[in-house]
Write an enzyme that holds these catalytic residues in place. Structure first.
Site, PDB file in Angstrom:
ATOM      1  N   ASP A  88      43.966 -39.655  12.654  1.00 38.45           N
ATOM      2  CA  ASP A  88      43.651 -40.710  11.680  1.00 38.45           C
ATOM      3  C   ASP A  88      44.199 -40.322  10.313  1.00 38.45           C
ATOM      4  OD1 ASP A  88      41.685 -38.634  11.424  1.00 38.45           O
ATOM      5  OD2 ASP A  88      40.379 -39.999  10.304  1.00 38.45           O
ATOM      6  N   GLU A 158      38.518 -37.660  11.292  1.00 41.44           N
ATOM      7  CA  GLU A 158      38.417 -36.560  10.323  1.00 41.44           C
ATOM      8  C   GLU A 158      38.295 -37.090   8.910  1.00 41.44           C
ATOM      9  OE1 GLU A 158      39.149 -33.304   7.645  1.00 41.44           O
ATOM     10  OE2 GLU A 158      40.282 -35.153   7.733  1.00 41.44           O
ATOM     11  N   ASP A 185      46.281 -28.019   9.160  1.00 44.59           N
ATOM     12  CA  ASP A 185      45.803 -29.174   8.389  1.00 44.59           C
ATOM     13  C   ASP A 185      45.500 -28.731   6.962  1.00 44.59           C
ATOM     14  OD1 ASP A 185      45.039 -31.792   7.953  1.00 44.59           O
ATOM     15  OD2 ASP A 185      42.989 -31.518   8.684  1.00 44.59           O
ATOM     16  N   HIS A 432      46.648 -37.775   0.550  1.00 44.02           N
ATOM     17  CA  HIS A 432      45.639 -38.730   0.064  1.00 44.02           C
ATOM     18  C   HIS A 432      46.141 -39.575  -1.109  1.00 44.02           C
ATOM     19  CE1 HIS A 432      41.799 -36.694   1.900  1.00 44.02           C
ATOM     20  NE2 HIS A 432      42.865 -36.475   2.639  1.00 44.02           N
TER      21      HIS A 432
HETATM   22  N1  BES Z   1      43.489 -31.800   5.665  1.00 39.66           N
HETATM   23  C1  BES Z   1      42.473 -32.138   4.736  1.00 39.66           C
HETATM   24  C2  BES Z   1      41.757 -30.933   4.166  1.00 39.66           C
HETATM   25  C3  BES Z   1      42.598 -29.910   3.447  1.00 39.66           C
HETATM   26  C4  BES Z   1      43.799 -30.234   2.831  1.00 39.66           C
HETATM   27  C5  BES Z   1      42.151 -28.624   3.390  1.00 39.66           C
HETATM   28  C6  BES Z   1      44.544 -29.273   2.191  1.00 39.66           C
HETATM   29  C7  BES Z   1      42.873 -27.660   2.734  1.00 39.66           C
HETATM   30  C8  BES Z   1      44.093 -27.982   2.139  1.00 39.66           C
HETATM   31  C9  BES Z   1      41.466 -33.048   5.429  1.00 39.66           C
HETATM   32  O1  BES Z   1      42.103 -34.082   6.129  1.00 39.66           O
HETATM   33  C10 BES Z   1      40.619 -33.731   4.386  1.00 39.66           C
HETATM   34  O2  BES Z   1      41.136 -34.527   3.651  1.00 39.66           O
HETATM   35  N2  BES Z   1      39.320 -33.419   4.349  1.00 39.66           N
HETATM   36  C11 BES Z   1      38.415 -34.102   3.478  1.00 39.66           C
HETATM   37  C12 BES Z   1      37.007 -33.944   3.932  1.00 39.66           C
HETATM   38  C13 BES Z   1      36.526 -34.961   4.917  1.00 39.66           C
HETATM   39  C14 BES Z   1      35.064 -34.735   5.216  1.00 39.66           C
HETATM   40  C15 BES Z   1      36.773 -36.382   4.502  1.00 39.66           C
HETATM   41  C16 BES Z   1      38.487 -33.557   2.091  1.00 39.66           C
HETATM   42  O3  BES Z   1      38.737 -32.340   1.902  1.00 39.66           O
HETATM   43  O4  BES Z   1      38.280 -34.335   1.168  1.00 39.66           O
HETATM   44 MN    MN Z   2      43.642 -33.382   7.271  1.00 38.21          MN
HETATM   45 MN    MN Z   3      42.744 -35.614   4.629  1.00 34.92          MN
END
Ligand code: BES
Ligand code: MN
Ligand code: MN
Length: 462
Positions: A88, A158, A185, A432
């Site tokens: 996703d 995720e 990731d 993002h």
């Molecule tokens: N891949 C990211 C997290 C990430 C990116 C960790 C770069 C370290 C370096 C993951 O897809 C993400 O965006 N996680 C969210 C949390 C989730 C609960 C929505 C975040 O970190 O905001």
């Molecule tokens: Mn991610």
């Molecule tokens: Mn992400």
């Protein structure tokens, strides 16, 4: 295994084109308008795993979007690597800020990516990075270089908090049994500075609502005499940090792990240019908690940030009105030992307690997860380190990241396995954000490095 480079040379155009096809499907998990696309993406991932040489693949239903599972078990006595990733993506809005449409992948050359980068939502987070593992598997199965067992678990929720993954893991302990979990990731420091992510922050995400009068009011007739929810909300939010940018929620820091002077000194050795950082963001200075460096503020320290705030009149022209309600979405990034549910409770109690008379406050928790740190002496870390040494000719630097992948601590709790985070994205890849991209070089380097991890991990387990 020198053949990995030849294999990549022969097949790289196809590797890129296959990823581009996957990126065309807008698998936005947060927006129900894309439900069918998310489901189609799960099918596409299953097909890709079939083609890459899995013996068995499945679309596993959950109360939410399905988990795609695949495996190739060559000998139950050999170690098993479990690859996790997500299919996703984040919403692509605002579309008008993209230089090319988010779901029409386009390759462009940039300063950071002279070999070109693929621009599309999900290019780096996480379709591109997840697909490196699929192609690495293809190489290993096609050339007889798969040294151990492999399982894939690719989820579709995720970006909305993986809320059904606990449910799935609890019911599938046997299926997911492994010796190490491998995830791409996260990011790396720079193309010539390979790094392995050894920490992730936890997260508590809440929404707050402040209600004043029972309807929007004329700001002349009532202004000054009743509480304005927006005025109050902003005041309450400002009070959540003190003059040193410490968070004022009582108990917030109680369990925060403090790093030793030695650990901090080690962190400070990682290459980092504050000037380049400021320049990339177009800011004249950084801002944050007193007593900590930028890299500490964004990795080993907890934070509290407003992600969105709204209320009142925001249309064209002016409307003289005191709104009945004001809202904000707030995220707290947590560090190891802080429990996200406990922090959510502390926040709720505090936020309700600081509301003045004349308004009502509601705090609604969204989702969250625990932080994670992993030791650098595990077999998995050593195998990853050797893999980078082989393909980058440099020892990777351990680095704690500020982002969150809540599922990682759950894996450790439920499956008792360590996770190795081999990320190949760059900070400038705009995950993002509009114009998300993933370097073609990074993509191919990932495909090149992953098979070495399998080889060294199997050897170290011998
Ligand atoms: N891949 C990211 C997290 C990430 C990116 C960790 C770069 C370290 C370096 C993951 O897809 C993400 O965006 N996680 C969210 C949390 C989730 C609960 C929505 C975040 O970190 O905001
Ligand atoms: Mn991610
Ligand atoms: Mn992400």
């Amino acid at each position: 295994m020198d053949t990995i480079n030849e294999y990549i040379d022969q097949h790289k155009d196809r590797f890129i084109n296959e990823l581009i096809e996957l990126l065309k499907i807008p698998s936005v998990s947060a927006d129900s308008a894309f439900t069918q696309d998310v489901l189609d993406t799960a099918k596409a991932v299953k097909n890709a795993l079939d083609k890459a040489g899995c013996d068995k693949t499945e679309i596993c239903e959950t109360p939410g979007y399905p988990v795609v599972y695949g495996e190739k078990i060559i000998d139950p006595k050999l170690p098993t690597v479990l690859v996790y990733g997500h299919y996703d993506v984040q919403p692509a809005d605002p579309y008008n800020l993209w230089d090319s449409p988010p779901f029409e992948p386009t390759i462009k050359k940039t300063e950071a990516h002279p070999d070109g980068a693929i621009y599309a939502r999900g290019a780096c987070d996480d379709k591109g990075q997840m697909y490196m593992h699929v192609k690495a598997l293809e190489y290993m199965t096609q050339t007889g270089n798969l040294p151990c067992n492999v399982k894939f678990m690719i989820e579709g929720e995720e970006e909305v908090g993986s809320e059904n993954l606990g449910w799935f893991i609890e019911r599938n302990h046997e299926k997911l049994k492994n010796d190490v979990i491998l995830i791409s990731d996260t990011g790396m420091i720079a193309k010539d500075v390979p790094s392995i992510t050894t920490g992730l922050r936890g997260l508590s995400y809440v929404e707050v609502e402040v209600t004043g009068p029972n309807r929007d009011l004329h700001s002349g007739l009532y202004g000054g005499a009743v509480a304005n929810p927006i005025n109050i909300l902003t005041k309450m939010i400002s009070s959540l940090h003190d003059e040193n940018n410490h968070i004022t929620v009582p108990g917030f820091y109680d369990k925060v792990e403090e790093l030793s002077a030695e650990e901090r000194a080690q962190m400070a050795e990682a290459p980092f240019s504050l000037d380049a950082y400021k320049q990339a963001l177009d800011i004249d200075d950084v801002y944050g908690e007193t007593g900590y460096t930028t890299n500490e503020r964004n990795s080993i320290r907890p934070t509290l940030d407003v992600n969105g705030i709204w209320g009142g009149y925001i249309g064209e022209g002016a409307k003289t009105v005191i709104p009945s309600k004001a809202y904000a979405k707030i995220s707290m990034r947590l560090v190891p030992n802080q429990d996200w549910q406990e922090i959510t409770e502390l926040f709720k109690k505090h936020f309700e307690s600081i509301a003045p008379n004349g308004v009502r406050v509601k705090v609604t928790p969204h989702h969250g997860g625990q932080g994670y740190v992993t030791p650098i002496d595990s077999l998995g870390y050593q195998a990853a380190s050797k893999a980078y040494e082989t393909t980058f000719e440099k020892t990777p630097i351990p680095q704690r990241s500020g982002g969150s992948i809540p599922i990682v601590s759950l894996f450790e709790k439920e499956l008792k396995s360590k996770t190795i985070l081999m990320g190949f994205g760059l900070d400038t890849d705009a995950i993002h954000s509009p114009n998300e991209h993933f370097g073609v070089w990074n993509y191919l380097k990932g495909i090149e490095t992953i098979p070495w991890f399998y080889k060294y991990f199997t050897e170290l387990n011998d």
